[in-house]
Design a protein around this motif. Structure first.
Motif, PDB file in Angstrom:
ATOM      1  N   LYS A  87      29.496  81.599  40.370  1.00 50.95           N
ATOM      2  CA  LYS A  87      28.673  82.388  39.449  1.00 50.95           C
ATOM      3  C   LYS A  87      27.221  82.402  39.908  1.00 50.95           C
ATOM      4  O   LYS A  87      26.540  83.435  39.843  1.00 50.95           O
ATOM      5  CB  LYS A  87      28.784  81.830  38.037  1.00 50.95           C
ATOM      6  N   THR A  90      31.634  87.347  40.050  1.00 45.65           N
ATOM      7  CA  THR A  90      32.248  87.369  38.728  1.00 45.65           C
ATOM      8  C   THR A  90      33.460  86.444  38.780  1.00 45.65           C
ATOM      9  O   THR A  90      34.340  86.620  39.628  1.00 45.65           O
ATOM     10  CB  THR A  90      32.704  88.789  38.350  1.00 45.65           C
ATOM     11  N   ILE A 107      36.745  84.613  36.920  1.00 40.77           N
ATOM     12  CA  ILE A 107      37.717  84.587  35.832  1.00 40.77           C
ATOM     13  C   ILE A 107      38.350  83.206  35.847  1.00 40.77           C
ATOM     14  O   ILE A 107      39.104  82.861  36.767  1.00 40.77           O
ATOM     15  CB  ILE A 107      38.790  85.672  36.007  1.00 40.77           C
ATOM     16  N   THR A 155      38.438  78.441  28.850  1.00 36.02           N
ATOM     17  CA  THR A 155      38.037  79.359  29.916  1.00 36.02           C
ATOM     18  C   THR A 155      38.399  80.786  29.517  1.00 36.02           C
ATOM     19  O   THR A 155      38.770  81.049  28.376  1.00 36.02           O
ATOM     20  CB  THR A 155      38.716  78.998  31.252  1.00 36.02           C
ATOM     21  N   ASP A 156      38.305  81.703  30.458  1.00 36.20           N
ATOM     22  CA  ASP A 156      38.560  83.116  30.147  1.00 36.20           C
ATOM     23  C   ASP A 156      40.011  83.394  29.803  1.00 36.20           C
ATOM     24  O   ASP A 156      40.317  84.237  28.955  1.00 36.20           O
ATOM     25  CB  ASP A 156      38.145  83.984  31.343  1.00 36.20           C
ATOM     26  N   ARG A 195      47.044  89.075  32.534  1.00 38.19           N
ATOM     27  CA  ARG A 195      45.674  89.124  32.025  1.00 38.19           C
ATOM     28  C   ARG A 195      44.674  89.390  33.154  1.00 38.19           C
ATOM     29  O   ARG A 195      43.711  90.147  32.969  1.00 38.19           O
ATOM     30  CB  ARG A 195      45.318  87.818  31.318  1.00 38.19           C
ATOM     31  N   MET A 233      42.067  92.464  33.353  1.00 36.83           N
ATOM     32  CA  MET A 233      40.632  92.219  33.406  1.00 36.83           C
ATOM     33  C   MET A 233      39.980  92.772  34.672  1.00 36.83           C
ATOM     34  O   MET A 233      38.771  93.004  34.701  1.00 36.83           O
ATOM     35  CB  MET A 233      40.352  90.719  33.290  1.00 36.83           C
TER      36      MET A 233
END
Length: 258
Positions: free
Chosen positions: A23, A28, A30, A37-38, A55, A59
């Motif tokens: 990051k 980005t 995931i 977390t995401d 997912r 995303m």
């Protein structure tokens, strides 16, 4: 260039350190873990693995630049087989089609210097088959026989072998995907904290896992290596299991690999 990278086991330890590093460099990320977390997914189960892949596809819109298959356990349980090996493979293979859509795809798995320790060959063979029911059954047999200490190293040996066997194939190198692994020594993570609860315990652990260069490491140490392996600069590393272990591999194997 902003890149999108999936990191499993992102809630703690090496996964968390890696996610934070990526990051900071502008990627980005995931994150995938049981919670926090995401994407919340249990990678010991088929349902959890399928959910994670679905997912990520939602995303990302179907294109992914990097995968870090890091989620793992160090417990003497069948679940360690489920997440360390079959969960890692489901992550790598399930997300490979998304990686193939990237101009600079990279994939990294977290192995371990524990792969150098004695393993259970029957368990390793079952994982490589790949026969998950047989592997889980063998892990249960090892627990009942009092030899469950071989489970963790066996999962990491099998994972390293899978990386070596697949990295140069048409599905990976042929599609331009750099597939490699890191093999950490002892790092200060939630997974190892009980092993080093006292100075005496840490000293005893380092007798088993010799780390002559700077001793026990930190998750950030491994994260920086993963950061390079997932970067656009890494154009030619293929099928390498990179030991980042303070010298354990050198002490244990010497020049026998050559």
């Amino acid at each position: 260039m902003t890149r999108t990278i999936v990191v499993t086991g992102a809630a703690s330890g090496i996964g968390r350190a890696t996610a934070e590093l990526l990051k900071k460099r502008g990627d980005t990320v995931i994150g995938v873990d049981l919670a926090g977390t995401d994407i919340s997914a249990d990678l010991t189960t088929h349902e959890g693995r399928d959910h994670m892949v679905a997912r990520v596809r939602e995303m990302t819109g179907g294109t992914l630049d990097g995968v870090v298959a890091n989620a793992g356990l160090a417990r003497e349980l069948p679940a360690t087989v489920g997440v360390n090996y079959f969960g890692a493979l489901a992550t790598l293979e399930g997300l490979r089609p998304l990686l193939a859509q990237s101009a600079t795809p990279r994939a990294v798995a977290t192995a371990s210097m524990a792969s150098l320790f004695p393993v259970d060959d029957e368990l390793v063979d079952a994982m490589l088959a790949p026969d998950e029911p047989a592997a889980l059954h063998r892990a249960t047999e090892l627990i009942e026989a009092g030899t469950a200490s071989t489970i963790y190293g066996s999962t990491k040996r099998a994972l390293a072998k899978w990386i070596r066997r697949n990295a140069a194939t048409a599905d990976w190198a042929g599609a331009g995907i750099a597939l490699n692994a890191v093999a950490p020594g002892v790092m200060r993570t939630p997974m190892t904290e009980k092993m080093m609860a006292t100075p005496e315990a840490e000293a005893q652990l380092l007798e088993q896992v010799p780390m002559p260069l700077n001793g026990v490491g930190t998750p950030e140490t491994v994260a920086h290596l993963i950061g390079y392996l997932t970067s656009v600069e890494n154009t030619h590393l293929c099928g390498q299991v990179v030991f980042i272990d303070g010298g354990s591999d050198v002490v244990i194997r010497g020049d026998s690999t050559w």
